[in-house]
Write a protein that holds these residues in place. Structure first.
Motif, PDB file in Angstrom:
ATOM      1  N   ARG A 109      12.109  -9.907  -6.180  1.00 18.15           N
ATOM      2  CA  ARG A 109      10.962  -9.183  -5.639  1.00 18.15           C
ATOM      3  C   ARG A 109      10.353  -8.216  -6.654  1.00 18.15           C
ATOM      4  O   ARG A 109      10.372  -6.996  -6.472  1.00 18.15           O
ATOM      5  CB  ARG A 109      11.356  -8.398  -4.387  1.00 18.15           C
ATOM      6  CG  ARG A 109      11.602  -9.231  -3.140  1.00 18.15           C
ATOM      7  CD  ARG A 109      11.788  -8.328  -1.939  1.00 18.15           C
ATOM      8  NE  ARG A 109      10.596  -7.521  -1.701  1.00 18.15           N
ATOM      9  CZ  ARG A 109      10.584  -6.380  -0.998  1.00 18.15           C
ATOM     10  NH1 ARG A 109      11.711  -5.913  -0.492  1.00 18.15           N
ATOM     11  NH2 ARG A 109       9.471  -5.716  -0.815  1.00 18.15           N
ATOM     12  N   PRO A 110       9.773  -8.728  -7.723  1.00 19.04           N
ATOM     13  CA  PRO A 110       9.129  -7.811  -8.682  1.00 19.04           C
ATOM     14  C   PRO A 110       8.020  -7.029  -7.994  1.00 19.04           C
ATOM     15  O   PRO A 110       7.141  -7.617  -7.360  1.00 19.04           O
ATOM     16  CB  PRO A 110       8.564  -8.756  -9.753  1.00 19.04           C
ATOM     17  CG  PRO A 110       8.518 -10.105  -9.115  1.00 19.04           C
ATOM     18  CD  PRO A 110       9.616 -10.134  -8.121  1.00 19.04           C
ATOM     19  N   PRO A 111       8.054  -5.702  -8.041  1.00 22.50           N
ATOM     20  CA  PRO A 111       7.074  -4.900  -7.300  1.00 22.50           C
ATOM     21  C   PRO A 111       5.671  -5.062  -7.867  1.00 22.50           C
ATOM     22  O   PRO A 111       5.478  -5.239  -9.071  1.00 22.50           O
ATOM     23  CB  PRO A 111       7.581  -3.472  -7.468  1.00 22.50           C
ATOM     24  CG  PRO A 111       8.407  -3.506  -8.713  1.00 22.50           C
ATOM     25  CD  PRO A 111       9.017  -4.867  -8.763  1.00 22.50           C
ATOM     26  N   ARG A 112       4.720  -4.971  -6.979  1.00 22.63           N
ATOM     27  CA  ARG A 112       3.311  -5.117  -7.349  1.00 22.63           C
ATOM     28  C   ARG A 112       2.584  -3.773  -7.370  1.00 22.63           C
ATOM     29  O   ARG A 112       1.505  -3.654  -7.919  1.00 22.63           O
ATOM     30  CB  ARG A 112       2.631  -6.067  -6.362  1.00 22.63           C
ATOM     31  CG  ARG A 112       1.176  -6.294  -6.629  1.00 22.63           C
ATOM     32  CD  ARG A 112       0.599  -7.399  -5.778  1.00 22.63           C
ATOM     33  NE  ARG A 112      -0.827  -7.528  -6.040  1.00 22.63           N
ATOM     34  CZ  ARG A 112      -1.567  -8.531  -5.613  1.00 22.63           C
ATOM     35  NH1 ARG A 112      -1.016  -9.494  -4.902  1.00 22.63           N
ATOM     36  NH2 ARG A 112      -2.854  -8.578  -5.886  1.00 22.63           N
ATOM     37  N   LEU A 113       3.152  -2.767  -6.733  1.00 20.36           N
ATOM     38  CA  LEU A 113       2.525  -1.448  -6.571  1.00 20.36           C
ATOM     39  C   LEU A 113       1.291  -1.548  -5.690  1.00 20.36           C
ATOM     40  O   LEU A 113       0.172  -1.192  -6.088  1.00 20.36           O
ATOM     41  CB  LEU A 113       2.177  -0.814  -7.923  1.00 20.36           C
ATOM     42  CG  LEU A 113       3.331  -0.568  -8.896  1.00 20.36           C
ATOM     43  CD1 LEU A 113       2.885   0.335 -10.045  1.00 20.36           C
ATOM     44  CD2 LEU A 113       4.541   0.018  -8.207  1.00 20.36           C
TER      45      LEU A 113
END
Length: 500
Positions: free
Chosen positions: A312-316
């Motif tokens: 789950r790489p954060p997207r901001l």
């Protein structure tokens, strides 16, 4: 009064900004204005090109970001189609892409940082046509096609033919790229092909916000007997354009991929014709291209090409009523005196003089919101980070006209209206993360988005989420700790209380 050197003075942005309602209107604008008009969607390349004087003669910015339906990725009958407003963040967030186009997803994850990826588009990356642009190699390896439209009609070209030279494409001044498409790796394939795999590997000078020293995208077709049926090796940052290595395919065909690795690497090194520049010497690039290709081949041979994909790489992205999509932008700014209105920190704000400015300058100069800092004005340091329609972005790379009708949050709006600090702001005080204050606003805005998106971020997610922000005081350990402390505090406050 001191005078800036010529290289320190940024060129003014075009004073005319138009956001068309439809693709037809956009094409009519290009047909009318010709080379004096430039399309903008994310604008992360174009804004810098204009500011540096590299792109001259641009009088009109035609912003496509309000066009409905052009921000979609479709998966249909084994074909992947990417719209012109699809950002790198959109690709990363699309779960099917990890099977259908892993090299492209991996390349998108290597582009800049979350705030940059929230604005930068895949189509914009290929239109810039730099040999260092990560997604071009991935799309070349995936044998992508580019669809181009104008008032004169539509045409499709292979991506190799779309790139005409160093930072050059076959686009005519009145044309728009309307999609990029390729056959999905996990889609239907010939009976003789048992599997299709791909991977992207990059060498940069740092872990984020790094232009490629060299990179490679590799796609292999594996025959039913386990040997290599076909191989595409696409190399970036080693020539004037992205180059493929036909000799590598010849060396691998009919052989076990791992067994053919040394010959593939040798072919890649012979194909590369790099130059010396600030990121590396030609000699260093010639050597490391072999290292990068060898790692790619090893991953494909072992089936571990997706192993390093982060969880789950954060997207901001800040939740806005359950919706992340920005509202349509339909406004024309043609004179410096024109006024634009936006919701800024929860209040409707209007100000004149937006023409020819970045969003950062408009916020600072016209709305007196000076918490947003100018550090690099190139999207490298994160000091100017704001939330634009729920997405963390670098305001130095956004034209001010994009603010019309938008919802914007600056660092001044992160604390609650009653004056209580945001949990991350309080944690920054408690951990000593707040230092000189110049870079702190950008960290606050980014961390607030991260904590809104991920309740309890892992250390890896924190590092990815804050990778677009530089701390000039080098206090990263305290800042990363502050995110964890804020997350723990928020979790404790939200925990249900036991009945007495």
């Amino acid at each position: 009064m001191f005078q800036l050197h010529a290289v320190q003075r940024a060129a003014a942005l075009p004073h005319r900004y138009i956001a068309p309602d439809s693709l037809d209107e956009a094409m009519d604008l290009l047909a009318t204005h010709g080379a004096a008009a430039r399309l903008i969607a994310g604008g992360t390349d174009l804004m810098l090109e204009i500011a540096r004087g590299v792109r001259t003669g641009v009088d009109v910015l035609v912003d496509l970001s309000g066009l409905h339906g052009f921000d979609q990725i479709t998966y249909d009958n084994g074909r992947v189609t990417i719209g012109p407003l699809v950002t790198h963040a959109d690709v990363i967030e699309s779960a099917p892409m990890l099977a259908a186009g892993l090299p492209l997803a991996q390349a998108c994850l290597e582009v800049g940082s979350p705030p940059l990826r929230n604005r930068a588009t895949v189509v914009g990356n290929i239109v810039t046509a730099s040999p260092a642009n990560d997604t071009i190699s991935a799309l070349v390896a995936l044998a992508a096609d580019v669809t181009i439209a104008s008032a004169r009609g539509e045409r499709a070209v292979r991506i190799e033919d779309f790139i005409a030279g160093f930072r050059q494409t076959v686009l005519e001044p009145d044309e728009i790229v309307t999609s990029v498409s390729f056959d999905a790796l996990d889609g239907p394939r010939a009976d003789a092909i048992a599997d299709r795999r791909g991977v992207f590997v990059k060498l940069g000078l740092r872990r984020a916000q790094a232009i490629s020293v060299v990179h490679a995208a590799v796609v292999v077709d594996v025959a039913a007997d386990g040997t290599t049926a076909d191989l595409v090796v696409a190399l970036g940052s080693v020539a004037a354009t992205i180059v493929t290595v036909p000799e590598a395919a010849d060396a691998a065909r009919g052989r076990d991929l791992a067994e053919a690795s040394a010959d593939i690497v040798d072919a890649a090194r012979r194909t590369a014709t790099p130059i010396d520049d600030i990121r590396g010497s030609a000699e260093y690039r010639s050597h490391t291209v072999g290292v990068v290709v060898e790692r790619a081949i090893a991953a494909l041979a072992n089936g571990t090409q997706a192993q390093r994909w982060p969880l789950r790489p954060p997207r901001l992205m800040v939740t806005m009523g359950g919706e992340h999509a920005p509202p349509p932008v339909r406004v024309t700014i043609s004179e410096p005196a024109d006024v634009i209105t936006a919701t800024v920190n929860g209040l409707s704000r209007s100000a004149a003089g937006a023409s020819g400015k970045t969003l950062m300058d408009w916020l600072r100069d016209d709305l007196a919101l000076t918490g947003t800092k100018e550090g690099c004005a190139e999207g490298e340091c994160g000091a100017c980070t704001v939330h634009l329609d729920g997405a963390a972005v670098f305001s130095c790379l956004v034209p001010a006209g994009r603010a019309a009708g938008a919802s914007i949050t600056t660092v001044e709006g992160i604390a609650s209206p009653d004056g209580n600090l945001h949990p991350f702001q309080q944690a920054m005080v408690d951990t000593g993360g707040a230092q000189c204050g110049f870079c702190t606003p950008g960290f606050v805005v980014s961390a607030a988005a991260l904590l809104d998106e991920v309740d309890e971020p892992t250390p890896s997610q924190i590092q990815i989420g804050l990778s677009g922000n530089l701390c000039r005081c080098t206090g990263y350990c305290s800042i990363i700790e502050a995110v964890s402390v804020a997350a723990a505090a928020a979790s404790a406050n939200e925990a249900p209380q036991e009945a007495p």
